[in-house]
Design a protein around this motif. Structure first.
Motif, short mmCIF file in Angstrom:
data_model
loop_
_atom_site.label_atom_id
_atom_site.label_comp_id
_atom_site.label_asym_id
_atom_site.label_seq_id
_atom_site.Cartn_x
_atom_site.Cartn_y
_atom_site.Cartn_z
N GLY A 107 0.80 -1.21 0.00
CA GLY A 107 0.00 0.00 0.00
C GLY A 107 0.84 1.26 0.00
O GLY A 107 2.06 1.22 0.06
N GLN A 108 0.14 2.38 -0.06
CA GLN A 108 0.81 3.67 -0.13
C GLN A 108 1.71 3.93 1.07
O GLN A 108 2.77 4.51 0.95
CB GLN A 108 -0.22 4.79 -0.26
N SER A 109 1.26 3.53 2.24
CA SER A 109 2.09 3.71 3.43
C SER A 109 2.72 2.38 3.83
O SER A 109 2.94 2.11 5.00
CB SER A 109 1.26 4.28 4.58
N GLY A 110 3.04 1.57 2.84
CA GLY A 110 3.62 0.26 3.08
C GLY A 110 5.10 0.33 3.37
O GLY A 110 5.72 1.39 3.41
N GLY A 111 5.66 -0.84 3.54
CA GLY A 111 7.08 -0.95 3.83
C GLY A 111 7.34 -2.23 4.60
O GLY A 111 6.59 -3.19 4.50
N TRP A 112 8.37 -2.21 5.38
CA TRP A 112 8.81 -3.38 6.13
C TRP A 112 8.65 -3.17 7.61
O TRP A 112 8.88 -2.08 8.11
CB TRP A 112 10.27 -3.70 5.79
N ARG A 113 8.24 -4.22 8.30
CA ARG A 113 8.12 -4.18 9.76
C ARG A 113 8.51 -5.53 10.32
O ARG A 113 8.60 -6.51 9.58
CB ARG A 113 6.73 -3.79 10.20
N MET A 114 8.78 -5.56 11.60
CA MET A 114 9.15 -6.81 12.24
C MET A 114 7.94 -7.75 12.25
O MET A 114 6.81 -7.32 12.50
CB MET A 114 9.63 -6.57 13.68
N ASN A 115 8.20 -9.00 12.00
CA ASN A 115 7.16 -10.03 12.06
C ASN A 115 7.30 -10.82 13.36
O ASN A 115 6.36 -11.48 13.77
CB ASN A 115 7.27 -10.97 10.86
N ARG A 116 8.45 -10.75 13.97
CA ARG A 116 8.71 -11.39 15.25
C ARG A 116 9.14 -10.32 16.24
O ARG A 116 9.64 -9.27 15.86
CB ARG A 116 9.82 -12.44 15.13
N ASP A 117 8.94 -10.61 17.50
CA ASP A 117 9.36 -9.70 18.56
C ASP A 117 10.88 -9.52 18.49
O ASP A 117 11.62 -10.51 18.55
CB ASP A 117 8.95 -10.29 19.90
N PRO A 118 11.38 -8.29 18.35
CA PRO A 118 12.83 -8.06 18.26
C PRO A 118 13.60 -8.57 19.48
O PRO A 118 14.79 -8.79 19.41
CB PRO A 118 12.98 -6.56 18.12
N GLU A 119 12.90 -8.78 20.60
CA GLU A 119 13.56 -9.33 21.78
C GLU A 119 13.81 -10.82 21.64
O GLU A 119 14.56 -11.40 22.42
CB GLU A 119 12.72 -9.06 23.03
N GLN A 120 13.16 -11.43 20.64
CA GLN A 120 13.30 -12.87 20.42
C GLN A 120 14.16 -13.21 19.21
O GLN A 120 14.41 -14.37 18.93
CB GLN A 120 11.92 -13.51 20.25
N VAL A 121 14.60 -12.20 18.47
CA VAL A 121 15.41 -12.42 17.27
C VAL A 121 16.87 -12.12 17.61
O VAL A 121 17.20 -11.00 17.99
CB VAL A 121 14.95 -11.52 16.10
N THR A 122 17.72 -13.13 17.48
CA THR A 122 19.13 -12.95 17.83
C THR A 122 19.96 -12.64 16.58
O THR A 122 19.52 -12.86 15.45
CB THR A 122 19.71 -14.20 18.50
N VAL A 123 21.16 -12.17 16.82
CA VAL A 123 22.10 -11.94 15.73
C VAL A 123 22.33 -13.25 14.98
O VAL A 123 22.38 -13.28 13.75
CB VAL A 123 23.43 -11.35 16.26
N ALA A 124 22.42 -14.35 15.71
CA ALA A 124 22.61 -15.66 15.07
C ALA A 124 21.44 -15.99 14.14
O ALA A 124 21.65 -16.51 13.04
CB ALA A 124 22.78 -16.75 16.13
N ASP A 125 20.21 -15.69 14.57
CA ASP A 125 19.04 -15.94 13.72
C ASP A 125 19.16 -15.20 12.40
O ASP A 125 18.84 -15.73 11.33
CB ASP A 125 17.74 -15.48 14.41
N VAL A 126 19.59 -13.96 12.48
CA VAL A 126 19.70 -13.11 11.29
C VAL A 126 20.78 -13.63 10.35
O VAL A 126 20.58 -13.75 9.15
CB VAL A 126 19.94 -11.64 11.68
N ILE A 127 21.94 -13.96 10.91
CA ILE A 127 23.03 -14.49 10.09
C ILE A 127 22.59 -15.77 9.39
O ILE A 127 22.81 -15.96 8.19
CB ILE A 127 24.30 -14.71 10.93
N ARG A 128 21.94 -16.66 10.13
CA ARG A 128 21.47 -17.91 9.53
C ARG A 128 20.44 -17.65 8.43
O ARG A 128 20.42 -18.35 7.43
CB ARG A 128 20.88 -18.81 10.61
N ALA A 129 19.60 -16.64 8.62
CA ALA A 129 18.56 -16.34 7.63
C ALA A 129 19.14 -15.86 6.31
O ALA A 129 18.62 -16.18 5.24
CB ALA A 129 17.58 -15.30 8.19
N VAL A 130 20.20 -15.08 6.37
CA VAL A 130 20.74 -14.49 5.13
C VAL A 130 21.99 -15.19 4.60
O VAL A 130 22.28 -15.09 3.41
CB VAL A 130 21.01 -12.97 5.28
#
Length: 152
Positions: free
Chosen positions: A60-83
């Motif tokens: 939508g017009q005011s669209g974009g990206w947002r967290m889908n999981r609680d940032p307190e539950q997402v670790t640096v390791a999770d991010v590295i593994r994802a990408v």
């Protein structure tokens, strides 16, 4: 360990998204501008993060990206593994899957110990902590030794 641009950019984008909190989604263009991330590269990174369930796209017009999981539950390791995949790999294999002859078998223990050490840091730091600029003491204390800052 070698941190790729992909992992670094992914974490920087997530810091920006998390800092926005409830202010609504952030466009990829704005994320790229704020963190100096090339747009095409960022789009691919955001797609990887979406597939991992870490972020979600809002259309939508005011669209974009947002967290889908609680940032307190997402670790640096999770991010590295994802990408980028596993934290430690040897020839594209996980350390426990690599086979050595008897004289080199000890190397497998070195790779597994290295992965364990990386987990001690990367699984303890969350995206929320990064966005708040507050690392856990168990992680920040590792930077107090002058030797930690030496490039050897």
């Amino acid at each position: 360990m070698r941190v790729t641009a992909k992992s670094d950019y992914a974490l920087r984008a997530l810091i920006e998204i998390t800092r926005r909190g409830g202010d609504g989604p952030v466009s990829a263009e704005e994320l790229g501008r704020l963190q100096d991330i090339p747009h095409g590269f960022l789009q691919a990174i955001l797609a990887d993060l979406r597939r991992a369930g870490i972020v979600m796209a809002q259309r939508g017009q005011s669209g974009g990206w947002r967290m889908n999981r609680d940032p307190e539950q997402v670790t640096v390791a999770d991010v590295i593994r994802a990408v980028d995949g596993p934290l430690v790999s040897i020839y594209g294999l996980r350390p426990e899957a690599v086979e050595y002859n008897d004289t080199a078998a000890v190397l497998q223990h070195v790779w597994i110990a290295s992965r364990h050490s990386l987990r001690d840091v990367l699984e303890k730091v969350t995206v929320r902590q990064l966005a708040d600029g507050k690392l856990p003491r168990s992680v920040s204390s590792r930077t107090s030794d002058d030797d930690a800052w030496q490039p050897h």
